[in-house]
Design an enzyme around this catalytic site. Structure first.
Site, short mmCIF file in Angstrom:
data_model
loop_
_atom_site.label_atom_id
_atom_site.label_comp_id
_atom_site.label_asym_id
_atom_site.label_seq_id
_atom_site.Cartn_x
_atom_site.Cartn_y
_atom_site.Cartn_z
N LYS A 91 63.68 67.05 53.18
CA LYS A 91 64.71 67.14 52.13
C LYS A 91 64.49 68.41 51.30
CE LYS A 91 66.90 63.44 53.16
NZ LYS A 91 68.19 63.59 53.81
N LEU B 290 66.84 61.08 59.70
CA LEU B 290 65.87 59.98 59.76
C LEU B 290 65.26 59.84 58.38
CD1 LEU B 290 64.14 60.86 63.18
CD2 LEU B 290 65.95 59.18 62.74
N LYS B 291 64.93 58.60 57.97
CA LYS B 291 64.59 58.40 56.56
C LYS B 291 63.37 57.53 56.30
CE LYS B 291 67.29 54.29 55.86
NZ LYS B 291 68.04 53.46 54.98
N PHE C 201 68.44 58.38 43.72
CA PHE C 201 67.25 57.64 43.31
C PHE C 201 67.10 56.45 44.29
CE2 PHE C 201 65.23 59.93 39.86
CZ PHE C 201 66.05 61.03 39.88
N SER D 52 67.10 63.65 47.85
CA SER D 52 66.38 62.49 47.36
C SER D 52 65.51 62.86 46.16
CB SER D 52 65.48 61.99 48.49
OG SER D 52 64.53 61.09 48.00
N TYR E 84 59.01 63.34 55.70
CA TYR E 84 60.40 63.04 55.34
C TYR E 84 60.79 63.79 54.07
CZ TYR E 84 64.25 60.66 53.06
OH TYR E 84 65.42 60.41 52.39
N ASP F 185 75.11 63.56 68.61
CA ASP F 185 73.91 63.97 67.88
C ASP F 185 74.20 65.33 67.25
OD1 ASP F 185 71.26 65.13 67.32
OD2 ASP F 185 70.51 63.37 68.40
P1 NAD Z 1 70.79 55.36 57.51
O1 NAD Z 1 69.67 55.45 58.48
O2 NAD Z 1 71.44 54.04 57.31
O3 NAD Z 1 71.91 56.43 57.86
C1 NAD Z 1 71.65 57.65 58.51
C2 NAD Z 1 72.56 57.74 59.73
O4 NAD Z 1 72.34 59.00 60.39
C3 NAD Z 1 72.29 56.64 60.75
O5 NAD Z 1 73.50 55.98 61.05
C4 NAD Z 1 71.74 57.39 61.97
O6 NAD Z 1 72.10 56.77 63.17
C5 NAD Z 1 72.35 58.77 61.79
N1 NAD Z 1 71.60 59.88 62.39
C6 NAD Z 1 70.28 60.16 62.27
N2 NAD Z 1 69.97 61.26 62.95
C7 NAD Z 1 71.12 61.72 63.51
C8 NAD Z 1 71.44 62.82 64.35
N3 NAD Z 1 70.51 63.69 64.76
N4 NAD Z 1 72.73 62.99 64.75
C9 NAD Z 1 73.69 62.11 64.35
N5 NAD Z 1 73.44 61.04 63.57
C10 NAD Z 1 72.17 60.84 63.17
O7 NAD Z 1 70.22 55.91 56.11
P2 NAD Z 1 70.87 55.91 54.66
O8 NAD Z 1 69.99 55.10 53.77
O9 NAD Z 1 72.31 55.63 54.73
O10 NAD Z 1 70.62 57.43 54.27
C11 NAD Z 1 71.64 58.42 54.39
C12 NAD Z 1 71.06 59.75 53.92
O11 NAD Z 1 70.63 59.61 52.56
C13 NAD Z 1 69.84 60.20 54.71
O12 NAD Z 1 69.89 61.60 54.86
C14 NAD Z 1 68.69 59.79 53.81
O13 NAD Z 1 67.56 60.59 54.02
C15 NAD Z 1 69.28 60.02 52.43
N6 NAD Z 1 68.61 59.25 51.38
C16 NAD Z 1 68.48 57.89 51.52
C17 NAD Z 1 67.80 57.16 50.55
C18 NAD Z 1 67.60 55.68 50.69
O14 NAD Z 1 66.71 55.12 50.01
N7 NAD Z 1 68.38 54.97 51.50
C19 NAD Z 1 67.29 57.81 49.40
C20 NAD Z 1 67.48 59.18 49.28
C21 NAD Z 1 68.14 59.89 50.28
N1 UFG Z 2 56.93 48.05 46.41
C1 UFG Z 2 56.11 46.93 46.41
N2 UFG Z 2 56.05 46.19 47.55
C2 UFG Z 2 56.77 46.50 48.67
C3 UFG Z 2 57.61 47.65 48.65
C4 UFG Z 2 57.66 48.41 47.50
O1 UFG Z 2 55.45 46.62 45.42
O2 UFG Z 2 56.66 45.79 49.68
C5 UFG Z 2 57.03 48.84 45.16
C6 UFG Z 2 56.55 50.27 45.33
O3 UFG Z 2 55.16 50.36 45.12
C7 UFG Z 2 57.39 50.99 44.26
C8 UFG Z 2 58.70 50.20 44.22
O4 UFG Z 2 58.40 48.93 44.81
O5 UFG Z 2 56.77 50.86 42.99
C9 UFG Z 2 59.82 50.86 45.03
O6 UFG Z 2 59.35 51.13 46.34
P1 UFG Z 2 60.36 51.54 47.54
O7 UFG Z 2 59.53 51.69 48.77
O8 UFG Z 2 61.51 50.60 47.58
O9 UFG Z 2 60.95 52.94 47.05
P2 UFG Z 2 60.23 54.32 46.73
O10 UFG Z 2 60.60 54.68 45.32
O11 UFG Z 2 58.80 54.31 47.08
O12 UFG Z 2 60.96 55.32 47.74
C10 UFG Z 2 62.35 55.26 48.00
C11 UFG Z 2 62.62 55.78 49.43
C12 UFG Z 2 62.28 57.24 49.51
C13 UFG Z 2 63.08 57.98 48.47
C14 UFG Z 2 62.80 57.41 47.09
C15 UFG Z 2 63.65 58.09 46.04
O13 UFG Z 2 61.82 55.05 50.36
O14 UFG Z 2 62.65 57.74 50.77
O15 UFG Z 2 63.07 56.02 47.07
O16 UFG Z 2 64.96 58.10 46.43
F1 UFG Z 2 62.73 59.27 48.50
#
Ligand code: NAD
Ligand code: UFG
Length: 333
Positions: free
Chosen positions: A153, A83-84, A178, A124, A149, A58
């Protein structure tokens, strides 16, 4: 380079490790496996033929982190761990601030001790809040986040900027993602949805395989071409390659620099449904329901800066993203 990857077994990090190994970088990976599985390491090896030095740890455990890392000369840290889940962060703000912010502070202390001066951070587009304009350039002001969340960021970006300001020999690259979807074309790594998906693509794939009856489309009265929300979906392999390219900014001693990673194209919810149906030949039943609180009408990037500074341009189409998401996810069910 020797690259430390935090959150190594997660969705975006695992794809990034593949691209880094393809460019012959050496990977030291850390994850506490709270949202991923160590099996991912075997699957990365099936793709690249290479191992990574992996530690279950961790990032908030400063002593253990230091123990693990002090035997390496780390050239750059790519910090994905966090966490996301937006909804969960509203219900558990303390856990989110603790994990994401205390985790980053702990990591920064250890990086200083081991003399690692370079960090790339997963931020993000959520930090733009309701964007002042689209397409969103990096100059677009940071906005009001609608959930804890997003605030983590927002705050971590500031913590990194302040840290670099006090340590001018550091380089900090902030990458604002994005909407990452898709999976590695091999189908070996991808995103494993946890519980009821919050995001659009994992929900669609669960409808496609019959786990859920239909998709709820949140609103069709937005000021967008078809009334549904518009987002900049980006293939996770393109996103991963953006990290490899961003190493060039680090090598040029950029100080602090910020980049959007998106395609520059906005697609509506109906565009995604239609493309998914066409590419995979599966019908996705849906119902239009009320808007989801906190959602915005339209969010897409101007990715020109990443192209100009380090030559990164997304290559994959929305059809590729729909094909690869399904290719990976249907095996899970
Ligand atoms: P993910 O949950 O698949 O990956 C995150 C990883 O971090 C996981 O494997 C988890 O086990 C690990 N983790 C969490 N807390 C930890 C801790 N305290 N110590 C060690 N490991 C830890 O998520 P992802 O989609 O791959 O996202 C990666 C990064 O990108 C995150 O910081 C997320 O916030 C950011 N991000 C993701 C999205 C998205 O839509 N997926 C968009 C924008 C930003
Ligand atoms: N949507 C639906 N039905 C669903 C889920 C989503 O209509 O069941 C729509 C939403 O209203 C939005 C679009 O699909 O218009 C995308 O929604 P997502 O939840 O897939 O994505 P967001 O853009 O809301 O958010 C995501 C991540 C955030 C991140 C952001 C930008 O969840 O953490 O993209 O990176 F910050």
């Amino acid at each position: 380079m020797n690259i430390l990857v935090t959150g190594a077994t997660g969705f975006i990090a695992s794809h990034t490790i593949v691209e880094l190994q393809n460019e012959n970088h050496t990977i030291i990976g850390i994850d506490n496996l709270c949202n991923s599985s160590a099996d991912t390491l075997d699957n990365i090896k099936k793709i690249t033929g290479k191992d990574i030095d992996f530690y279950e740890c961790d990032i908030r455990d400063t002593d253990k982190l230091k123990d693990v890392l002090s035997k390496y000369k780390i050239d750059c840290c790519i910090h994905f761990a966090g966490l996301k889940a937006v909804g969960e962060s509203v219900a558990k703000p303390v856990e989110y601030y603790d994990n994401n912010i205390a985790g980053t502070l702990s990591l920064l202390k250890v990086l200083k001790e081991i003399d690692c001066k370079n960090i790339i951070f997963s931020s993000s587009a959520t930090i733009y809040g309701t964007p002042a304009f689209v397409p969103i350039t990096e100059e677009c002001p940071k906005g009001i986040c609608t959930n804890p969340y997003g605030w983590t960021k927002h705050m971590i970006e500031q913590i990194l900027i302040d840290t670099q300001n006090a340590n001018k020999d550091m380089n900090v690259v902030i990458l604002r993602y994005f909407n990452p979807i898709g999976a590695h074309p091999s189908g070996l790594i991808g995103e494993k949805p946890n519980g009821i998906p919050n995001n659009l693509m994992p929900y669609i794939t669960q409808v496609a395989c019959g786990i859920r009856e239909k998709l709820f489309v949140y609103g069709n009265d937005y000021d967008t071409p078809d009334g549904t929300g518009v987002r900049d979906y980006i293939h996770v392999v393109d996103l991963a390659r953006g990290h490899v390219k961003a190493l060039a900014a680090i090598e040029k001693n950029c100080g602090v620099d910020i980049f959007n990673l998106g395609t520059g194209h906005g697609y509506s919810v109906l565009d995604v449904i239609n493309t998914f149906e066409k590419v995979n030949n599966i019908k996705i039943p849906y119902e239009i329901v009320a808007r989801r609180p906190g959602d915005i009408a339209s969010c897409y990037a101007d990715p020109e800066k990443a192209k100009r500074v380090f030559g990164w341009v997304a290559q994959y189409s929305l059809s590729d993203m729909c094909r690869d998401s399904w290719n990976y996810q249907h095996r899970l069910f």
